[in-house]
Write a protein that holds these residues in place. Structure first.
Motif, PDB file in Angstrom:
ATOM      1  N   HIS A  50       0.335  -1.713  -0.047  1.00 57.27           N
ATOM      2  CA  HIS A  50      -0.454  -0.063  -0.194  1.00 57.27           C
ATOM      3  C   HIS A  50       0.981   1.001   0.420  1.00 57.27           C
ATOM      4  O   HIS A  50       2.145   1.639   0.483  1.00 57.27           O
ATOM      5  CB  HIS A  50      -1.098  -0.246   1.668  1.00 57.27           C
ATOM      6  CG  HIS A  50      -2.083  -0.993   1.541  1.00 57.27           C
ATOM      7  ND1 HIS A  50      -2.776  -1.722   1.055  1.00 57.27           N
ATOM      8  CD2 HIS A  50      -1.381  -2.228   1.960  1.00 57.27           C
ATOM      9  CE1 HIS A  50      -3.244  -2.118   1.377  1.00 57.27           C
ATOM     10  NE2 HIS A  50      -2.552  -2.981   2.113  1.00 57.27           N
TER      11      HIS A  50
ATOM     12  N   CYS B 255      -2.689   4.514   3.640  1.00 56.02           N
ATOM     13  CA  CYS B 255      -3.663   3.499   3.187  1.00 56.02           C
ATOM     14  C   CYS B 255      -4.785   3.625   4.176  1.00 56.02           C
ATOM     15  O   CYS B 255      -4.572   3.172   5.089  1.00 56.02           O
ATOM     16  CB  CYS B 255      -3.055   2.691   2.001  1.00 56.02           C
ATOM     17  SG  CYS B 255      -4.537   1.686   1.309  1.00 56.02           S
TER      18      CYS B 255
ATOM     19  N   ASP C  35      -6.832   1.222   4.300  1.00 53.19           N
ATOM     20  CA  ASP C  35      -6.997  -0.122   4.338  1.00 53.19           C
ATOM     21  C   ASP C  35      -5.497  -0.491   5.350  1.00 53.19           C
ATOM     22  O   ASP C  35      -5.506  -1.659   6.417  1.00 53.19           O
ATOM     23  CB  ASP C  35      -6.551  -1.094   3.647  1.00 53.19           C
ATOM     24  CG  ASP C  35      -7.220  -1.697   1.986  1.00 53.19           C
ATOM     25  OD1 ASP C  35      -7.979  -0.640   2.345  1.00 53.19           O
ATOM     26  OD2 ASP C  35      -7.338  -2.067   1.638  1.00 53.19           O
TER      27      ASP C  35
ATOM     28  N   CYS D 282      -2.148  -3.090  -3.930  1.00 51.95           N
ATOM     29  CA  CYS D 282      -3.519  -3.033  -3.313  1.00 51.95           C
ATOM     30  C   CYS D 282      -4.198  -2.265  -4.568  1.00 51.95           C
ATOM     31  O   CYS D 282      -3.947  -1.408  -4.889  1.00 51.95           O
ATOM     32  CB  CYS D 282      -3.393  -2.217  -2.346  1.00 51.95           C
ATOM     33  SG  CYS D 282      -4.767  -1.283  -1.605  1.00 51.95           S
TER      34      CYS D 282
ATOM     35  N   ARG E 154      -7.453  -1.044  -4.081  1.00 53.95           N
ATOM     36  CA  ARG E 154      -7.664   0.579  -3.144  1.00 53.95           C
ATOM     37  C   ARG E 154      -7.146   1.793  -3.429  1.00 53.95           C
ATOM     38  O   ARG E 154      -7.165   3.071  -3.582  1.00 53.95           O
ATOM     39  CB  ARG E 154      -7.525   0.247  -1.842  1.00 53.95           C
ATOM     40  CG  ARG E 154      -9.201   1.409  -1.334  1.00 53.95           C
ATOM     41  CD  ARG E 154      -9.477   0.939   0.477  1.00 53.95           C
ATOM     42  NE  ARG E 154     -10.477   2.221   0.753  1.00 53.95           N
ATOM     43  CZ  ARG E 154     -10.798   1.875   2.233  1.00 53.95           C
ATOM     44  NH1 ARG E 154     -11.210   0.619   2.731  1.00 53.95           N
ATOM     45  NH2 ARG E 154     -11.840   2.246   2.360  1.00 53.95           N
ATOM     46  N   CYS E 155      -5.771   1.812  -3.394  1.00 52.46           N
ATOM     47  CA  CYS E 155      -4.993   2.965  -2.886  1.00 52.46           C
ATOM     48  C   CYS E 155      -3.846   2.998  -4.018  1.00 52.46           C
ATOM     49  O   CYS E 155      -3.561   3.907  -4.494  1.00 52.46           O
ATOM     50  CB  CYS E 155      -4.272   2.923  -2.347  1.00 52.46           C
ATOM     51  SG  CYS E 155      -3.008   1.323  -1.720  1.00 52.46           S
TER      52      CYS E 155
HETATM   53 ZN   LIG Z   1      -3.937   0.294  -0.117  1.00 52.09          ZN
END
Ligand SMILES: [Zn+2]
Length: 94
Positions: A53, A57, A59, A85, A87-88
């Motif tokens: 990440h 992040c 997460d 990741c 998400r990021c």
């Molecule tokens: Zn992340």
């Protein structure tokens, strides 16, 4: 007598001069100082999920610090078989 009077006047003048406060320092001008270097980008690998990440992040908030591993760059993450990741998206903007 006159000499004594002159001495007294001179001493008074010196005392008056020395009692004058020094001029205030110029106000700090932050704009003229060089900007600090941007913080070095770091990546954090989660050794349990094998995902890495960007620092910060969301997460990572649920990942215990003992499971986090600092990575210098995405190349090191790839060497360590960390997946980015979703998400990021740590590869983007590198
Ligand atoms: Zn992340």
């Amino acid at each position: 007598m006159l000499r004594v009077l002159i001495t007294v006047v001179l001493l008074a003048a010196v005392a008056a001069c020395s009692s004058v406060p020094p001029p205030p320092p110029p106000p700090p001008r932050g704009t003229t100082e060089p900007a600090p270097p941007p913080p070095r980008r770091a990546f954090i690998g989660d050794i349990r999920t094998k995902e890495f990440h960007r620092e910060g992040c969301p997460d990572l908030e649920n990942v215990d610090i003992s499971y986090q591993r600092l990575l210098e760059d995405p190349g090191e993450a790839a060497d360590e078989k960390f997946a980015p990741c979703k998400r990021c998206r740590p590869y983007e903007g590198w």
